[in-house]
Design a protein around this motif. Structure first.
Motif, mmCIF file in Angstrom:
data_model
loop_
_atom_site.group_PDB
_atom_site.id
_atom_site.type_symbol
_atom_site.label_atom_id
_atom_site.label_comp_id
_atom_site.label_asym_id
_atom_site.label_seq_id
_atom_site.Cartn_x
_atom_site.Cartn_y
_atom_site.Cartn_z
ATOM 1 N N GLU A 31 0.674 -1.329 -0.190
ATOM 2 C CA GLU A 31 -0.222 0.035 0.062
ATOM 3 C C GLU A 31 1.040 1.367 0.045
ATOM 4 O OE1 GLU A 31 -2.398 -3.542 1.232
ATOM 5 O OE2 GLU A 31 -0.626 -2.519 1.948
ATOM 6 N N ASP A 32 2.189 1.283 0.698
ATOM 7 C CA ASP A 32 2.990 2.416 0.909
ATOM 8 C C ASP A 32 3.299 2.675 -0.645
ATOM 9 O OD1 ASP A 32 2.562 2.895 3.402
ATOM 10 O OD2 ASP A 32 3.873 2.306 4.118
ATOM 11 N N ALA A 33 4.163 1.551 -0.919
ATOM 12 C CA ALA A 33 4.851 1.733 -2.084
ATOM 13 C C ALA A 33 3.970 2.451 -3.331
ATOM 14 C CB ALA A 33 5.162 0.415 -2.769
ATOM 15 N N ILE A 34 2.731 1.877 -3.849
ATOM 16 C CA ILE A 34 1.714 1.945 -5.017
ATOM 17 C C ILE A 34 0.778 3.750 -4.639
ATOM 18 C CG2 ILE A 34 -0.994 1.714 -5.465
ATOM 19 C CD1 ILE A 34 -0.404 -1.169 -5.335
ATOM 20 N N GLY A 35 1.247 3.962 -3.411
ATOM 21 C CA GLY A 35 0.472 4.751 -3.140
ATOM 22 C C GLY A 35 1.462 5.839 -3.040
ATOM 23 N N ALA A 36 2.587 5.388 -3.308
ATOM 24 C CA ALA A 36 3.779 6.838 -3.199
ATOM 25 C C ALA A 36 3.983 6.740 -4.941
ATOM 26 C CB ALA A 36 5.849 5.700 -2.828
ATOM 27 N N GLN A 37 3.524 5.452 -5.372
ATOM 28 C CA GLN A 37 3.798 6.381 -6.619
ATOM 29 C C GLN A 37 2.953 6.573 -7.452
ATOM 30 O OE1 GLN A 37 7.143 4.907 -7.437
ATOM 31 N NE2 GLN A 37 5.786 3.625 -9.443
ATOM 32 N N VAL A 38 1.453 6.809 -6.207
ATOM 33 C CA VAL A 38 0.337 7.490 -7.349
ATOM 34 C C VAL A 38 0.970 8.715 -7.312
ATOM 35 C CG1 VAL A 38 -2.371 8.084 -7.143
ATOM 36 C CG2 VAL A 38 -1.291 5.371 -7.144
ATOM 37 N N ARG A 39 1.104 9.303 -6.133
ATOM 38 C CA ARG A 39 2.028 10.576 -5.768
ATOM 39 C C ARG A 39 2.497 11.166 -6.267
ATOM 40 N NH1 ARG A 39 2.667 9.841 -0.346
ATOM 41 N NH2 ARG A 39 4.935 9.706 -0.735
ATOM 42 N N ASP A 40 3.339 10.529 -6.716
ATOM 43 C CA ASP A 40 4.846 11.053 -7.471
ATOM 44 C C ASP A 40 4.440 11.117 -9.473
ATOM 45 O OD1 ASP A 40 6.669 11.073 -6.021
ATOM 46 O OD2 ASP A 40 7.403 8.437 -5.772
ATOM 47 N N PHE A 41 3.262 10.036 -9.708
ATOM 48 C CA PHE A 41 3.374 10.744 -10.968
ATOM 49 C C PHE A 41 1.863 11.569 -11.197
ATOM 50 C CE2 PHE A 41 4.427 6.473 -11.361
ATOM 51 C CZ PHE A 41 5.479 6.310 -12.538
ATOM 52 N N VAL A 131 14.047 10.342 -8.466
ATOM 53 C CA VAL A 131 12.621 10.674 -9.684
ATOM 54 C C VAL A 131 11.173 10.412 -8.971
ATOM 55 C CG1 VAL A 131 14.215 10.005 -12.627
ATOM 56 C CG2 VAL A 131 12.960 8.341 -10.459
ATOM 57 N N SER A 132 12.072 10.121 -7.669
ATOM 58 C CA SER A 132 10.638 10.205 -7.064
ATOM 59 C C SER A 132 10.354 10.227 -5.929
ATOM 60 C CB SER A 132 9.834 8.135 -7.124
ATOM 61 O OG SER A 132 11.000 7.522 -6.329
ATOM 62 N N GLY A 133 9.860 10.356 -4.717
ATOM 63 C CA GLY A 133 9.771 10.318 -3.190
ATOM 64 C C GLY A 133 9.819 11.915 -2.820
ATOM 65 N N THR A 134 9.031 13.101 -1.960
ATOM 66 C CA THR A 134 9.093 14.117 -1.743
ATOM 67 C C THR A 134 10.654 14.751 -1.351
ATOM 68 O OG1 THR A 134 8.785 13.232 1.179
ATOM 69 C CG2 THR A 134 6.521 12.826 -0.240
ATOM 70 N N ILE A 135 11.758 14.062 -1.780
ATOM 71 C CA ILE A 135 12.986 14.945 -1.142
ATOM 72 C C ILE A 135 13.590 15.222 -2.985
ATOM 73 C CG2 ILE A 135 14.880 15.159 -0.718
ATOM 74 C CD1 ILE A 135 12.286 15.667 1.403
ATOM 75 N N ILE A 209 25.629 19.773 -4.744
ATOM 76 C CA ILE A 209 24.359 18.990 -4.393
ATOM 77 C C ILE A 209 23.537 20.059 -3.822
ATOM 78 C CG2 ILE A 209 24.194 16.962 -2.833
ATOM 79 C CD1 ILE A 209 26.575 16.031 -3.325
ATOM 80 N N ILE A 210 22.369 20.126 -4.728
ATOM 81 C CA ILE A 210 21.212 20.221 -3.889
ATOM 82 C C ILE A 210 20.185 19.885 -3.483
ATOM 83 C CG2 ILE A 210 19.352 22.306 -5.018
ATOM 84 C CD1 ILE A 210 21.292 23.206 -7.135
ATOM 85 N N VAL A 211 19.491 20.079 -2.488
ATOM 86 C CA VAL A 211 17.983 19.181 -2.183
ATOM 87 C C VAL A 211 16.886 20.243 -1.529
ATOM 88 C CG1 VAL A 211 17.577 17.516 -0.207
ATOM 89 C CG2 VAL A 211 20.252 17.476 -0.945
ATOM 90 N N TYR A 212 16.036 19.644 -2.162
ATOM 91 C CA TYR A 212 14.507 20.239 -1.968
ATOM 92 C C TYR A 212 13.132 19.438 -1.667
ATOM 93 C CZ TYR A 212 14.511 20.112 -7.018
ATOM 94 O OH TYR A 212 14.395 19.771 -8.400
ATOM 95 N N GLN A 213 12.521 20.145 -0.928
ATOM 96 C CA GLN A 213 11.374 19.661 -0.606
ATOM 97 C C GLN A 213 10.658 19.291 -2.749
ATOM 98 O OE1 GLN A 213 10.642 18.260 2.039
ATOM 99 N NE2 GLN A 213 8.714 17.580 0.892
ATOM 100 N N ARG A 214 9.774 18.781 -2.707
ATOM 101 C CA ARG A 214 9.216 18.676 -4.144
ATOM 102 C C ARG A 214 7.428 19.375 -3.656
ATOM 103 N NH1 ARG A 214 11.604 15.281 -8.558
ATOM 104 N NH2 ARG A 214 12.877 13.316 -7.080
ATOM 105 N N ARG A 215 7.186 19.350 -4.777
ATOM 106 C CA ARG A 215 6.019 20.565 -4.948
ATOM 107 C C ARG A 215 5.054 20.078 -5.990
ATOM 108 N NH1 ARG A 215 6.889 27.062 -3.710
ATOM 109 N NH2 ARG A 215 7.373 26.701 -1.847
#
Length: 215
Positions: A31-41, A131-135, A209-215
């Protein structure tokens, strides 16, 4: 009297941990993995939760619960979400079974990126891509050629780390200027104006190296 050697004990998992302060990675459920994919796409498509729900004919509350891994969605619901995102259903399942993603770039093979604000003599070679994740994580090898010009008006969200490899520059951050030689390192809030102010010894190279929160 001959003493027997003490049996060697295997190091515990915790003793093998790195020096990082990051929390341990937990096991992900389906459920976590699918949810992350749905959110990212969804975010990549520029859709809000309600817009995706409308396109997939699913309630906004259900989309939100799926993205947060709170419910186990049926195959028919996942098919509707995939169709709304113009994806094959398998793409929503691709990140399960422990696959966390990896980016590998051979020496000298990173793509040359034209970034916003790129100036004469500033070359950005991308060393990887998340390419994925919130960061978001953007690593670059920056080369300042002999015809490079100073530029101190870079400004963007997130944190940036710079590690000097060759050459010498004075690097400005806000009102302070730092002389950077090989081996020197800076970590700073990149929402403040920054950039190479004085190019003392060229050509010069450094890791950025640049790190930021995805929007």
């Amino acid at each position: 009297m001959v003493q027997k050697a003490k049996p060697q004990t295997q190091p515990s998992q915790k003793s093998l941990a790195t020096g990082s302060g990051a929390p341990e990675a937990g096991a992900r459920t389906l459920e976590d993995a699918i949810g992350a994919q749905v959110r990212d796409f969804r975010k990549a498509a520029g859709l809000t939760v309600s817009e995706l729900g409308a396109a997939a004919e699913i309630s906004t509350a259900m989309v939100s619960k799926i993205e947060n891994g709170q419910i186990s969605a049926s195959l028919s619901v996942l098919h509707q979400l995939a169709a709304a995102l113009n994806l094959p259903l398998t793409m929503l399942l691709a990140s399960f079974e422990g696959r966390r993603g990896c980016s590998f770039v051979k020496k000298g093979k990173g793509p040359i990126i034209k970034r916003r604000g790129t100036k004469v003599g500033h070359e950005y070679q991308q060393l990887g891509q998340s390419v994925s994740g919130t960061i978001a994580f953007e690593p670059y090898l920056i080369t300042l050629s002999k015809d490079a010009v100073p530029y101190t008006q870079f400004r963007h969200e997130g944190l940036e780390l710079i590690y000097m490899l060759t050459g010498e520059v004075n690097y400005l951050h806000g009102e302070n200027s730092y002389r950077m030689e090989p081996g020197d390192c800076m970590l700073f809030d990149s929402a403040e104006f920054h950039g190479p102010e004085t190019l003392t010894k060229l050509p010069a190279t450094y890791l950025s190296i640049i790190v930021y929160q995805r929007r």
